[in-house]
Enzyme design. Structure first.
Site, short mmCIF file in Angstrom:
data_model
loop_
_atom_site.label_atom_id
_atom_site.label_comp_id
_atom_site.label_asym_id
_atom_site.label_seq_id
_atom_site.Cartn_x
_atom_site.Cartn_y
_atom_site.Cartn_z
N GLU A 1 0.90 -1.06 -0.05
CA GLU A 1 0.15 -0.17 0.20
C GLU A 1 0.88 1.11 -0.19
O GLU A 1 2.20 1.29 0.94
CB GLU A 1 -0.88 0.03 1.01
CG GLU A 1 -1.98 1.31 1.20
CD GLU A 1 -2.84 1.21 2.03
OE1 GLU A 1 -3.78 2.63 2.43
OE2 GLU A 1 -2.65 0.21 3.64
N GLU B 1 5.29 4.74 3.66
CA GLU B 1 4.32 6.01 3.95
C GLU B 1 5.20 6.73 3.85
O GLU B 1 6.80 6.49 4.82
CB GLU B 1 3.59 5.60 5.35
CG GLU B 1 3.43 7.17 6.03
CD GLU B 1 2.21 8.17 4.96
OE1 GLU B 1 2.82 9.14 5.35
OE2 GLU B 1 1.23 7.16 4.76
N ASP C 1 -2.90 11.74 -1.66
CA ASP C 1 -3.31 13.29 -2.31
C ASP C 1 -3.08 13.74 -3.30
O ASP C 1 -3.27 13.50 -4.60
CB ASP C 1 -1.56 14.03 -1.87
CG ASP C 1 -2.07 15.12 -1.50
OD1 ASP C 1 -2.64 16.11 -2.36
OD2 ASP C 1 -0.94 15.71 -1.04
N LYS D 1 -3.58 21.06 -8.33
CA LYS D 1 -3.04 22.04 -9.53
C LYS D 1 -2.53 21.67 -10.83
O LYS D 1 -1.49 21.03 -10.75
CB LYS D 1 -2.07 23.02 -8.58
CG LYS D 1 -2.20 24.03 -8.13
CD LYS D 1 -1.21 25.11 -7.24
CE LYS D 1 -1.22 25.78 -6.26
NZ LYS D 1 -1.05 26.30 -5.78
N ASP E 1 -12.61 9.36 -2.41
CA ASP E 1 -13.44 9.97 -2.75
C ASP E 1 -13.28 11.79 -3.47
O ASP E 1 -14.70 12.70 -3.47
CB ASP E 1 -13.85 10.57 -1.18
CG ASP E 1 -13.54 11.85 -1.09
OD1 ASP E 1 -11.86 11.82 -0.90
OD2 ASP E 1 -13.85 12.92 -0.26
N THR F 1 -10.84 2.12 4.64
CA THR F 1 -9.60 3.05 5.45
C THR F 1 -10.40 4.05 7.00
O THR F 1 -11.66 4.16 6.65
CB THR F 1 -9.12 3.66 4.67
OG1 THR F 1 -10.03 5.15 3.77
CG2 THR F 1 -8.56 2.76 2.91
N GLU F 2 -9.29 4.14 7.57
CA GLU F 2 -9.91 5.97 8.21
C GLU F 2 -10.22 6.67 7.11
O GLU F 2 -11.75 7.32 7.84
CB GLU F 2 -8.95 6.48 9.43
CG GLU F 2 -7.42 6.11 9.49
CD GLU F 2 -7.05 4.27 9.60
OE1 GLU F 2 -6.14 3.57 10.01
OE2 GLU F 2 -6.60 4.19 8.43
N TYR F 3 -10.01 7.24 6.48
CA TYR F 3 -10.88 8.24 5.76
C TYR F 3 -12.14 7.96 4.78
O TYR F 3 -13.22 8.71 4.82
CB TYR F 3 -9.43 8.64 4.59
CG TYR F 3 -8.74 9.64 4.70
CD1 TYR F 3 -9.26 10.86 5.45
CD2 TYR F 3 -7.58 9.84 4.46
CE1 TYR F 3 -8.14 11.70 5.26
CE2 TYR F 3 -5.88 9.79 5.40
CZ TYR F 3 -6.48 11.24 5.48
OH TYR F 3 -5.35 12.14 5.93
N GLU F 4 -12.08 7.05 4.49
CA GLU F 4 -13.36 6.13 3.51
C GLU F 4 -14.62 6.47 4.77
O GLU F 4 -15.26 6.10 4.80
CB GLU F 4 -12.83 5.16 3.02
CG GLU F 4 -14.03 3.83 2.02
CD GLU F 4 -13.50 2.68 1.90
OE1 GLU F 4 -14.45 2.34 1.21
OE2 GLU F 4 -12.27 2.40 1.61
#
Length: 220
Positions: A43, A68, A120, A124, A156, A196-199
């Site tokens: 990942e 990471e 991320d 731009k 998302d 995931t946490e964000y999901e």
């Protein structure tokens, strides 16, 4: 995104046996690191580790490596691993590194699956090559993946997802195997999904989650 520096992060990571200190030393030998011939999944941009740790628990015959860039974020994944005594995991490793160096750390065909979760978006236009689903990165991934390997990408961010679909379709190295603009209501694509946490956060707000799966074209 500005991240808060955590002074103890480096010392904790240095002492953790699951954190590989110089990944390039093991290029082409990752199965030796795990002591078995099981498939290797990575990942890239693993964040706090919920997704990968869950997979590692559920699939003991797959080796997982979390990448990471930021030590203060990787620290949270390491702490999750260390604080979870439910199942000791021998099939997970971590590397603190920039994703641009993946071809220096993994050999040709060494990886069976690459997960990209809530990367991320680099909004731009001039930063498009930095997006982890850009053709520049797809070319890097093609060097790592086995011929039957896959990339799984979730986000998302609709603009990033549209960009990613277009990049895969324009690539000479990958085919778009599947995609959905509403993962959690797509019975087939959502089967076995690990959030995931964000999901969890974004879906709780009612945001749709997008997912694509890509596989290497037969160029090996």
């Amino acid at each position: 995104m500005r991240l808060r520096n955590i002074p103890r992060a480096d010392s904790v990571l240095n002492e953790c046996k699951e954190v590989v200190k110089n990944g390039a030393e093991y290029r082409g030998r990752w199965r030796e690191v795990f002591g078995n011939s099981n498939p290797v999944h990575i990942e890239i941009g693993m964040g706090k580790g919920q997704f990968l740790l869950t997979l590692a628990k559920q699939n003991p015959k797959i080796n997982y490596i979390g990448i990471e860039r930021y030590s203060s974020v990787l620290l949270r994944a390491v702490e999750k691993l260390q604080n979870d005594s439910e199942i000791p995991l021998s099939n997970i490793r971590f590397i603190c590194m920039d994703a641009r160096s993946v071809a220096d750390v993994f050999a040709f065909g060494e990886i069976n699956c690459i997960y990209l979760n809530f990367s991320d978006p680099w909004p731009k236009a001039r930063h498009a090559p930095r997006r982890l689903t850009s053709r520049e990165f797809l070319s890097r991934y093609h060097k790592l993946l086995a011929s039957d390997g896959v990339i799984e990408f979730k986000t998302d961010n609709r603009l990033l997802f549209d960009f990613s679909v277009a990049e895969v379709n324009a690539s000479s190295e990958f085919d778009l195997v599947g995609s959905t603009y509403d993962l959690h209501h797509d019975i087939e694509m959502n089967q076995g999904n690990i959030m995931t946490e964000y999901e969890e956060k974004f879906s709780a707000l009612g945001n749709p989650i997008y997912k694509l799966i890509a596989s290497p074209k037969d160029l090996h």
